[in-house]
Scaffold this motif. Structure first.
Motif, PDB file in Angstrom:
ATOM      1  N   MET A   1       0.851  -1.171   0.000  1.00 55.70           N
ATOM      2  CA  MET A   1       0.000   0.000   0.000  1.00 55.70           C
ATOM      3  C   MET A   1       0.901   1.240   0.000  1.00 55.70           C
ATOM      4  O   MET A   1       1.821   1.343   0.802  1.00 55.70           O
ATOM      5  CB  MET A   1      -0.897  -0.018   1.233  1.00 55.70           C
ATOM      6  N   ASP A   2       0.641   2.190  -0.880  1.00 51.09           N
ATOM      7  CA  ASP A   2       1.430   3.420  -0.979  1.00 51.09           C
ATOM      8  C   ASP A   2       0.808   4.509  -0.105  1.00 51.09           C
ATOM      9  O   ASP A   2      -0.354   4.843  -0.268  1.00 51.09           O
ATOM     10  CB  ASP A   2       1.495   3.896  -2.432  1.00 51.09           C
ATOM     11  N   PRO A   3       1.583   5.092   0.836  1.00 49.08           N
ATOM     12  CA  PRO A   3       1.030   6.053   1.793  1.00 49.08           C
ATOM     13  C   PRO A   3       1.017   7.492   1.286  1.00 49.08           C
ATOM     14  O   PRO A   3       1.795   7.871   0.410  1.00 49.08           O
ATOM     15  CB  PRO A   3       1.995   5.943   2.975  1.00 49.08           C
ATOM     16  N   ILE A  83       8.052   5.205  -9.632  1.00 48.07           N
ATOM     17  CA  ILE A  83       7.181   6.254 -10.162  1.00 48.07           C
ATOM     18  C   ILE A  83       6.674   5.925 -11.563  1.00 48.07           C
ATOM     19  O   ILE A  83       5.498   6.105 -11.862  1.00 48.07           O
ATOM     20  CB  ILE A  83       7.861   7.636 -10.097  1.00 48.07           C
ATOM     21  N   ARG A  84       7.532   5.399 -12.425  1.00 44.05           N
ATOM     22  CA  ARG A  84       7.094   5.099 -13.796  1.00 44.05           C
ATOM     23  C   ARG A  84       6.115   3.925 -13.830  1.00 44.05           C
ATOM     24  O   ARG A  84       5.141   3.937 -14.581  1.00 44.05           O
ATOM     25  CB  ARG A  84       8.296   4.875 -14.690  1.00 44.05           C
ATOM     26  N   GLY A  85       6.348   2.925 -13.011  1.00 40.47           N
ATOM     27  CA  GLY A  85       5.416   1.805 -12.919  1.00 40.47           C
ATOM     28  C   GLY A  85       4.059   2.259 -12.404  1.00 40.47           C
ATOM     29  O   GLY A  85       3.014   1.826 -12.894  1.00 40.47           O
ATOM     30  N   THR A  86       4.064   3.145 -11.419  1.00 39.57           N
ATOM     31  CA  THR A  86       2.808   3.666 -10.873  1.00 39.57           C
ATOM     32  C   THR A  86       2.106   4.542 -11.900  1.00 39.57           C
ATOM     33  O   THR A  86       0.869   4.514 -12.003  1.00 39.57           O
ATOM     34  CB  THR A  86       3.058   4.429  -9.566  1.00 39.57           C
ATOM     35  N   LYS A  89       0.191   2.294 -14.076  1.00 38.62           N
ATOM     36  CA  LYS A  89      -1.012   1.813 -13.388  1.00 38.62           C
ATOM     37  C   LYS A  89      -2.111   2.875 -13.412  1.00 38.62           C
ATOM     38  O   LYS A  89      -3.288   2.563 -13.596  1.00 38.62           O
ATOM     39  CB  LYS A  89      -0.691   1.449 -11.938  1.00 38.62           C
ATOM     40  N   ILE A  90      -1.720   4.132 -13.208  1.00 34.30           N
ATOM     41  CA  ILE A  90      -2.696   5.236 -13.234  1.00 34.30           C
ATOM     42  C   ILE A  90      -3.346   5.323 -14.600  1.00 34.30           C
ATOM     43  O   ILE A  90      -4.574   5.446 -14.714  1.00 34.30           O
ATOM     44  CB  ILE A  90      -2.013   6.564 -12.851  1.00 34.30           C
ATOM     45  N   LEU A  91      -2.549   5.251 -15.650  1.00 36.42           N
ATOM     46  CA  LEU A  91      -3.091   5.313 -17.016  1.00 36.42           C
ATOM     47  C   LEU A  91      -4.026   4.139 -17.287  1.00 36.42           C
ATOM     48  O   LEU A  91      -5.117   4.330 -17.831  1.00 36.42           O
ATOM     49  CB  LEU A  91      -1.955   5.354 -18.036  1.00 36.42           C
ATOM     50  N   ARG A  92      -3.621   2.937 -16.894  1.00 35.53           N
ATOM     51  CA  ARG A  92      -4.466   1.752 -17.113  1.00 35.53           C
ATOM     52  C   ARG A  92      -5.774   1.839 -16.324  1.00 35.53           C
ATOM     53  O   ARG A  92      -6.799   1.317 -16.751  1.00 35.53           O
ATOM     54  CB  ARG A  92      -3.712   0.472 -16.733  1.00 35.53           C
TER      55      ARG A  92
END
Length: 128
Positions: A1-3, A83-86, A89-92
């Motif tokens: 989980m990202d805080p 950051i790039r992986g996230t 995920k945001i785009l998807r």
């Protein structure tokens, strides 16, 4: 989980904003120079919470409003390990990335995004 690790809000008058938050809440402000976009870092508690801490307070910052920037509203900053992986995920998931990641010296990489509801938030991958 990202805080959630930070919050941000825009300002129109830097000195007025600093005076307000220092007077109303006792926050401590550090005004950065033009090389850092006249950003203001605020400390909201005696000890900042580390990203792996389960509860507590976070510090924040204020940026100068600009006519050419989108979504200049209060926002949260989410700490991530990749950051790039996230961003992918945001785009998807249906979000929109606002520009390219920028390097904040001594802090890490940062980029803002819009979620599916039009809310602006940001990502921060801390420097190792």
């Amino acid at each position: 989980m990202d805080p959630v690790v930070h919050f941000e809000m825009p300002y129109e008058d830097r000195d007025r904003m600093v005076q307000f938050y220092e007077s109303a809440f006792g926050w401590k402000a550090q005004k950065l120079g033009p090389e850092m976009g006249n950003y203001v870092i605020v400390t909201t508690a005696n000890a900042d919470v580390k990203p792996d801490a389960p509860r507590g307070s976070i510090d924040g910052g204020f940026w100068e409003k600009r006519a050419d920037w989108p979504a200049q509203v209060p926002a949260i900053v989410i700490g991530v390990g990749d950051i790039r992986g996230t961003m992918e995920k945001i785009l998807r998931a249906g979000g929109k990335i606002l520009g390219d990641p920028m390097q904040i010296p001594g802090v890490g990489e940062y980029v803002s995004f819009l979620d599916t509801e039009g809310n602006r938030a940001s990502l921060l991958q801390p420097s190792m």
